[in-house]
Design a protein around this motif. Structure first.
Motif, PDB file in Angstrom:
ATOM      1  N   GLU A 134      -1.413  22.454  23.633  1.00 56.99           N
ATOM      2  CA  GLU A 134      -0.901  21.264  23.285  1.00 56.99           C
ATOM      3  C   GLU A 134      -1.054  20.975  21.776  1.00 56.99           C
ATOM      4  N   THR A 135      -1.838  21.451  21.174  1.00 61.03           N
ATOM      5  CA  THR A 135      -1.981  21.190  19.721  1.00 61.03           C
ATOM      6  C   THR A 135      -0.887  21.872  18.965  1.00 61.03           C
ATOM      7  N   THR A 136      -0.161  22.892  19.389  1.00 63.20           N
ATOM      8  CA  THR A 136       0.889  23.607  18.488  1.00 63.20           C
ATOM      9  C   THR A 136       2.264  23.345  19.333  1.00 63.20           C
ATOM     10  N   LEU A 137       2.605  22.628  19.845  1.00 60.12           N
ATOM     11  CA  LEU A 137       3.828  22.240  20.626  1.00 60.12           C
ATOM     12  C   LEU A 137       5.079  22.215  19.602  1.00 60.12           C
ATOM     13  N   GLN A 138       4.799  21.544  18.563  1.00 59.13           N
ATOM     14  CA  GLN A 138       5.730  21.249  17.715  1.00 59.13           C
ATOM     15  C   GLN A 138       5.549  22.155  16.389  1.00 59.13           C
ATOM     16  N   GLN A 139       6.089  23.104  16.465  1.00 57.26           N
ATOM     17  CA  GLN A 139       6.102  24.237  15.375  1.00 57.26           C
ATOM     18  C   GLN A 139       6.890  23.564  13.916  1.00 57.26           C
ATOM     19  N   ASP A 140       6.132  23.800  12.880  1.00 60.00           N
ATOM     20  CA  ASP A 140       6.905  23.578  11.377  1.00 60.00           C
ATOM     21  C   ASP A 140       7.263  25.022  10.731  1.00 60.00           C
ATOM     22  N   SER A 141       7.854  24.679   9.648  1.00 58.38           N
ATOM     23  CA  SER A 141       8.452  25.763   8.873  1.00 58.38           C
ATOM     24  C   SER A 141       7.298  26.250   7.635  1.00 58.38           C
ATOM     25  N   THR A 142       6.318  25.379   7.652  1.00 62.16           N
ATOM     26  CA  THR A 142       5.131  26.027   6.857  1.00 62.16           C
ATOM     27  C   THR A 142       4.846  27.261   6.687  1.00 62.16           C
ATOM     28  N   THR A 143       4.846  28.034   5.856  1.00 64.35           N
ATOM     29  CA  THR A 143       4.057  29.214   5.769  1.00 64.35           C
ATOM     30  C   THR A 143       2.861  29.280   5.152  1.00 64.35           C
ATOM     31  N   ILE A 144       2.141  30.452   5.204  1.00 62.24           N
ATOM     32  CA  ILE A 144       0.784  30.668   4.770  1.00 62.24           C
ATOM     33  C   ILE A 144       0.414  32.187   4.805  1.00 62.24           C
ATOM     34  N   SER A 145      -0.174  32.566   3.691  1.00 62.89           N
ATOM     35  CA  SER A 145      -0.547  34.084   3.329  1.00 62.89           C
ATOM     36  C   SER A 145      -1.867  34.548   4.089  1.00 62.89           C
ATOM     37  N   SER A 146      -1.961  35.816   4.413  1.00 63.18           N
ATOM     38  CA  SER A 146      -3.353  35.992   4.880  1.00 63.18           C
ATOM     39  C   SER A 146      -4.363  35.851   3.743  1.00 63.18           C
ATOM     40  N   GLU A 147      -4.195  35.907   2.584  1.00 62.04           N
ATOM     41  CA  GLU A 147      -5.340  35.567   1.434  1.00 62.04           C
ATOM     42  C   GLU A 147      -5.620  34.203   1.735  1.00 62.04           C
ATOM     43  N   GLN A 148      -4.661  33.233   1.838  1.00 62.14           N
ATOM     44  CA  GLN A 148      -5.058  31.898   1.846  1.00 62.14           C
ATOM     45  C   GLN A 148      -5.748  31.453   3.350  1.00 62.14           C
ATOM     46  N   LEU A 149      -5.347  32.113   4.340  1.00 62.42           N
ATOM     47  CA  LEU A 149      -6.111  31.997   5.713  1.00 62.42           C
ATOM     48  C   LEU A 149      -7.658  32.341   5.395  1.00 62.42           C
ATOM     49  N   TRP A 150      -7.714  33.354   4.985  1.00 58.08           N
ATOM     50  CA  TRP A 150      -9.122  34.064   4.778  1.00 58.08           C
ATOM     51  C   TRP A 150     -10.032  33.247   3.929  1.00 58.08           C
ATOM     52  N   VAL A 151      -9.417  32.463   2.906  1.00 61.74           N
ATOM     53  CA  VAL A 151      -9.910  31.447   1.833  1.00 61.74           C
ATOM     54  C   VAL A 151     -10.534  30.157   2.862  1.00 61.74           C
ATOM     55  N   ASN A 152      -9.422  29.685   3.659  1.00 60.40           N
ATOM     56  CA  ASN A 152      -9.540  28.566   4.407  1.00 60.40           C
ATOM     57  C   ASN A 152     -10.542  28.998   5.567  1.00 60.40           C
ATOM     58  N   ASP A 177      -3.306  36.319  19.306  1.00 59.89           N
ATOM     59  CA  ASP A 177      -2.423  36.515  20.538  1.00 59.89           C
ATOM     60  C   ASP A 177      -1.152  36.199  20.373  1.00 59.89           C
ATOM     61  N   PRO A 178      -0.167  37.282  20.092  1.00 62.38           N
ATOM     62  CA  PRO A 178      -0.392  38.437  19.925  1.00 62.38           C
ATOM     63  C   PRO A 178      -1.078  38.770  18.622  1.00 62.38           C
ATOM     64  N   PRO A 179      -1.576  39.850  18.447  1.00 62.73           N
ATOM     65  CA  PRO A 179      -2.284  40.199  17.258  1.00 62.73           C
ATOM     66  C   PRO A 179      -1.461  40.789  16.135  1.00 62.73           C
ATOM     67  N   LEU A 180      -0.323  40.174  15.812  1.00 63.39           N
ATOM     68  CA  LEU A 180       0.634  40.534  14.846  1.00 63.39           C
ATOM     69  C   LEU A 180      -0.022  40.422  13.352  1.00 63.39           C
ATOM     70  N   ASP A 181       0.770  40.798  12.337  1.00 58.45           N
ATOM     71  CA  ASP A 181       0.480  40.807  10.906  1.00 58.45           C
ATOM     72  C   ASP A 181       1.071  39.171  10.507  1.00 58.45           C
ATOM     73  N   THR A 182       2.306  39.031  11.144  1.00 60.57           N
ATOM     74  CA  THR A 182       2.729  37.609  10.726  1.00 60.57           C
ATOM     75  C   THR A 182       3.443  37.396  12.072  1.00 60.57           C
ATOM     76  N   PHE A 183       3.572  35.800  12.118  1.00 65.27           N
ATOM     77  CA  PHE A 183       4.525  35.173  13.390  1.00 65.27           C
ATOM     78  C   PHE A 183       5.055  33.941  12.711  1.00 65.27           C
ATOM     79  N   MET A 184       6.406  33.826  12.918  1.00 63.87           N
ATOM     80  CA  MET A 184       7.167  32.608  12.624  1.00 63.87           C
ATOM     81  C   MET A 184       6.738  32.250  11.206  1.00 63.87           C
ATOM     82  N   GLY A 185       6.763  33.050  10.224  1.00 63.57           N
ATOM     83  CA  GLY A 185       6.706  32.943   8.864  1.00 63.57           C
ATOM     84  C   GLY A 185       4.796  32.416   8.522  1.00 63.57           C
ATOM     85  N   LYS A 186       4.021  32.803   9.203  1.00 61.75           N
ATOM     86  CA  LYS A 186       2.645  32.673   9.113  1.00 61.75           C
ATOM     87  C   LYS A 186       2.024  33.775   9.066  1.00 61.75           C
ATOM     88  N   ALA A 187       1.130  34.313   8.292  1.00 60.01           N
ATOM     89  CA  ALA A 187       0.336  35.528   8.475  1.00 60.01           C
ATOM     90  C   ALA A 187      -0.645  35.085   9.650  1.00 60.01           C
TER      91      ALA A 187
END
Length: 318
Positions: A134-152, A177-187
């Motif tokens: 329910e918290t992610t039903l509205q998907q957006d076009s924001t991208t984010i790298s794996s490096e930034q995700l680790w920082v966050n 889930d699924p454990p992909l490298d990226t999905f919908m522009g987000k790492a």
């Protein structure tokens, strides 16, 4: 091990049903900031002899993952949640770090044994994937790298782990889930065994732990019993399920109809001394169930618990 279940819908009838089949604990979704609401849910469960083991789902952490201007506000809400959990006596908080989508599938009515309905994922149909939170039903076009995700993530853990320690709450990270490298522009970063080894070293603490979702680790292609031994004491919460396929193309299965040696998995949990909550996850929708959340209808859960209880009893005798 504590036989634990989500309850969908969260009704007295379903709570009684779970109590009748030997379940001792339940998992609930985040009910908001009101401690009284948590108290009410706990009392409702206790009427049927059930305790709340964990909160997972619908957590206010989407902006934390993205590291945007709302990060601090959500951190405050999460700290309040930990304090409320301490007052009510709920020991585990399960979360994930999938930015923007949560868990996704491309088909929600794949046919399994006897025509039971399960979910499917095909990466070549990713543009039509459905986010099942329910918290992610509205998907957006924001991208984010794996490096930034680790920082966050490190920033999140530095803020939350000390509070979790004081509140006697364990944070349990669920895999992507699924454990992909990226999905919908987000790492995606929680997509390998090595990522989880990095996680527990990032902020070392008993409060920084792992939710071992067997289905998702199976999607990674790893040996499940061996990986249970490898991650060992860091596993504090278990999602017991199975799939057929790979991270790019897979279907959910009945708990006794997948590729994993489920008996070997139960023996591995016993070997590492796991005594925490273990719950069946993503069950098939059976005949007679005409509605409900994909993976979270009730009847398939009854089959899963019987299967799990048989495995546990056999392992204990061995």
């Amino acid at each position: 091990m504590q036989l634990t279940s989500v309850v969908t819908p969260f009704t007295d009838e379903n709570l009684q049903l779970l109590s009748q089949i030997g379940v001792t604990h339940v998992t609930i979704r985040y009910p908001g900031e009101d401690q009284d609401r948590l108290e009410s849910i706990k009392k409702q469960a206790q009427i049927f002899g059930l305790e709340i083991a964990a909160i997972e789902g619908n957590l206010p952490i989407e902006n934390i993952k993205l590291g945007n201007q709302h990060f601090d506000a959500e951190i405050l809400e999460m700290k309040q949640l930990l304090q409320n959990m301490n007052r009510v006596g709920i020991p585990f908080l399960c979360y994930n770090f999938m930015a923007g989508t949560d868990w996704v599938r491309t088909k929600l009515d794949e046919r399994e044994r006897g025509g039971a309905l399960v979910t499917r994922f095909d990466v070549d149909q990713a543009e039509q994937a459905v986010s099942l939170s329910e918290t992610t039903l509205q998907q957006d076009s924001t991208t984010i790298s794996s490096e930034q995700l680790w920082v966050n993530l490190e920033r999140f853990l530095n803020e939350l782990v000390p509070v979790a320690e004081k509140c006697d709450v364990t944070l349990a990270m669920h895999p992507d889930d699924p454990p992909l490298d990226t999905f919908m522009g987000k790492a995606r970063i929680m997509n390998s065994v090595e990522s989880f080894e990095k996680l527990v070293k990032l902020v070392p603490s008993p409060a920084n732990a792992i939710c071992f979702c067997q289905g998702t680790f199976a999607e990674m292609g790893v040996d499940i019993p061996a990986t249970i031994h490898q991650l060992g004491q860091h596993i504090k919460y278990v999602h017991f399920r199975d799939i057929k396929g790979t991270r790019e193309h897979f279907v959910e299965t009945f708990h006794d109809n997948g590729a994993t040696d489920m008996y070997a998995a139960i023996k591995a949990y016993r070997k590492i001394g796991f005594k925490g909550p273990i719950r069946p996850d993503h069950v098939p929708q059976l005949v007679g169930e005409v509605a409900g959340e994909p993976g979270y209808t009730m009847l398939g859960r009854l089959h899963a618990f019987g299967f799990m209880q048989g495995l546990m009893q056999a392992a204990s005798h061995e």
